[in-house]
Enzyme design. Structure first.
Site, short mmCIF file in Angstrom:
data_model
loop_
_atom_site.label_atom_id
_atom_site.label_comp_id
_atom_site.label_asym_id
_atom_site.label_seq_id
_atom_site.Cartn_x
_atom_site.Cartn_y
_atom_site.Cartn_z
N HIS A 353 0.84 -1.21 0.00
CA HIS A 353 0.00 0.00 0.00
C HIS A 353 0.87 1.25 0.00
O HIS A 353 0.45 2.32 -0.45
CB HIS A 353 -0.91 0.02 1.23
CG HIS A 353 -2.00 -1.00 1.18
ND1 HIS A 353 -1.81 -2.30 1.58
CD2 HIS A 353 -3.30 -0.92 0.78
CE1 HIS A 353 -2.93 -2.98 1.43
NE2 HIS A 353 -3.86 -2.17 0.96
N ASP A 427 -3.66 -6.15 -8.12
CA ASP A 427 -4.04 -5.45 -6.90
C ASP A 427 -4.34 -4.00 -7.28
O ASP A 427 -4.13 -3.58 -8.43
CB ASP A 427 -2.89 -5.53 -5.88
CG ASP A 427 -3.38 -5.58 -4.44
OD1 ASP A 427 -4.54 -5.16 -4.21
OD2 ASP A 427 -2.64 -6.01 -3.56
#
Length: 563
Positions: A353, A427
């Site tokens: 992230h 992702d």
């Protein structure tokens, strides 16, 4: 070259598709490659025909030779190369192979599909007609009924020419948005979201925590999304609705009983894992959600905080076993699982992230990390999510490139080495691990071999730029266009496992304010008649039902505003 049974088909094929290459190996090769996949699909190992075991002039199957890692078309091609006894046996061998394949391999859904060899959109019913003519002609010729040979030959050419004209007259339209899985803004669909969905036609929508409230609210939102995109709300139709539902920390549906994978793994009860996953899938089905982005097949490597209790175990065999049980539970309730995060996030110390995660393992440790994913591929997992994880040992030329952008990891390992034919998605491309221009990264990811790009954003500007970049690249590069066509094939195969059922909640509020009830269209109904019957206008019915015209069909569910 002697064209044998079908002297007219090859010139016709070349005329219909200039530049297309068609290599003739055996009589089955005269059927164009666009037709063959209708009834010949990659399947279980195929028994090889051996003329050495023929009895009484008839071919028989040899169980000693098995074509491992082979598809039925290649097996039938091999029949033509193996049999040397004569044309009669070769024809019968081809017929036997086709007869076996048609019964052993199920037909695909009866919907138009696109194949990458040439810009063809075909319909299985039409192509099945051609294939049946081919098979009948081969069989009659093999039996020596030459009096009917000319009749069947002529019929074959006529039907094939008609089918070619019908299905190959124009390329299928390419919709760049089908490569995207995007987000929406809130618990109800805003006017901006509606316009954007209708404009870019995404292949999927992922619902995040801010989108999910109660069961009825989520169902209403799903129906609004599907109707805003294509005018109807059917399960299995695009856009597919995705949700992250692993349990534990990742509990998007806010279920009361949602243990983490780590907690389930600690118990070691594979039946409990299956039942837990079935419970998640059941709740998802009741909300109209179609795809669960789970299970996690990463390993819970000691000292790594990137995954932790999101993984079932640090043992690759246990992680795979429990992951498979999790998938079984999802399948049981008619939903689709997505395994993640290839090539393995458990041993990485970084959080993708925030930055590119680095998998620095080598040797046996790396093999253990990859093992659950390899087993998932071998077991036929329908979809794999690739993480923003760099692996220098697997891609030494690009040690800092995440797997989502690496042709070596996606196309090289997943597709070519492991032979994976399922749907591959990335992702979230808005994570900080992906730096620079989003549109450029999207093109790079699609070129690497990914089929779907998750972009957790509903801002029109960046999404439009990605769609425009994909369209422009497809226009410039035919190879890239064919890659997108292959991705669309895989998306169709992925969603075909879902039952096509209309999603129709009884108290939909399309605009977040107007209560509605439903009306099922019957023979003789028109939009104007329905409007008069219920005391509203055609314009209101169009708006509530997200219709751009007045066309309705028998059995369709219309939403009528309450007075």
């Amino acid at each position: 070259m002697n064209h044998g049974l079908f002297p007219g088909v090859l010139p016709m094929w070349k005329l219909a598709f200039p530049g297309a290459q068609l290599k003739v190996i055996s009589p089955i090769s005269y059927i164009p490659p666009a037709v063959i996949p209708v009834f010949l699909r990659p399947g279980p190992p195929v028994k090889a025909f051996s003329p050495n075991n023929a009895k009484n002039g008839r071919p028989s199957w040899s169980f000693e030779k098995t074509l491992k890692q082979s598809s039925v078309p290649r097996a039938i091609g091999r029949i033509g190369r193996i049999s040397r006894i004569g044309r009669m046996w070769e024809r019968r061998g081809v017929w036997s192979g086709l007869k076996w394949a048609r019964h052993a391999v199920p037909l695909p859904a009866l919907a138009p599909r696109t194949y990458p060899l040439s810009p063809i959109t075909y319909h299985p019913l039409l192509c099945r007609m051609v294939s049946v003519c081919c098979l009948g002609f081969i069989r009659l010729s093999a039996k020596g009924k030459h009096s009917l040979k000319i009749i069947f030959h002529s019929l074959l050419i006529i039907v094939f020419a008609w089918t070619t004209r019908a299905v190959a007259s124009s390329p299928s339209p390419l919709i760049p948005g089908h490569s995207l899985i995007i987000a929406v803004s809130g618990k109800t669909l805003s006017a901006q979201d509606r316009a954007l969905l209708r404009e870019i036609q995404p292949g999927g929508v992922i619902l995040l925590g801010n989108n999910l409230g109660g069961k009825q609210q989520t169902l209403d939102l799903v129906v609004s999304i599907k109707r805003a995109t294509n005018g109807e709300a059917w399960s299995g139709e695009l856009p597919l609705i995705y949700v992250d539902q692993e349990g534990g920390r990742v509990n998007r549906m806010r279920l009361a009983d949602a243990p983490s994978a780590g907690a389930l793994g600690a118990k070691g009860d594979d039946k409990a894992v299956r039942e837990t996953a079935a419970g998640y899938a059941r709740e998802a089905r009741e909300r109209g959600l179609e795809v669960l982005i789970a299970p996690v097949l990463d390993l819970n490597v000691p000292g790594s905080r990137a995954v932790g209790d999101r993984a079932f175990s640090e043992d690759p065999e246990i992680a795979w076993l429990l992951g498979w049980r999790f998938m079984e539970g999802i399948f049981r309730e008619g939903r689709l699982p997505v395994v993640k995060h290839f090539p393995g996030h458990g041993a990485a110390t970084e959080d993708s992230h925030k930055q590119v995660a680095r998998l620095l393992q080598t040797g046996a440790a790396l093999e253990d990390t990859l093992l659950p994913f390899k087993n998932a591929v071998d077991a036929g997992a329908p979809a794999i999510l690739v993480g923003h994880i760099a692996c220098p040992a697997l891609d030494p030329a690009n040690p800092s490139t995440p797997a989502t952008l690496s042709p070596v990891l996606v196309r090289g390992i997943l597709r070519e080495q492991w032979g994976y034919e399922g749907f591959i998605l990335t992702d979230d491309m808005k994570m900080k691990a992906i730096e620079g221009n989003l549109a450029k990264a999207a093109i790079q990811s699609l070129r690497a071999g990914c089929d779907g790009l998750i972009i957790c954003d509903n801002s029109p500007a960046p999404l439009r730029s990605v769609v425009q970049a994909i369209a422009l690249e497809a226009e410039k590069d035919m190879q890239f266009r064919h890659m997108l066509m292959e991705s669309r094939m895989r998306l169709d195969r992925f969603r075909s496992a879902l039952d096509r059922i209309e999603i129709a909640p009884t108290s939909l509020q399309p605009d977040g304010g107007t209560n509605t009830f439903t009306h099922k269209v019957v023979k003789g109904d028109s939009l104007s008649k329905v409007a008069v019957r219920y005391g509203c206008t055609v314009e209101i019915l169009r708006e509530i039902n997200n219709k751009s015209n007045d066309l309705i069909r028998i059995g369709e569910i219309l939403h009528i505003p309450e007075n």
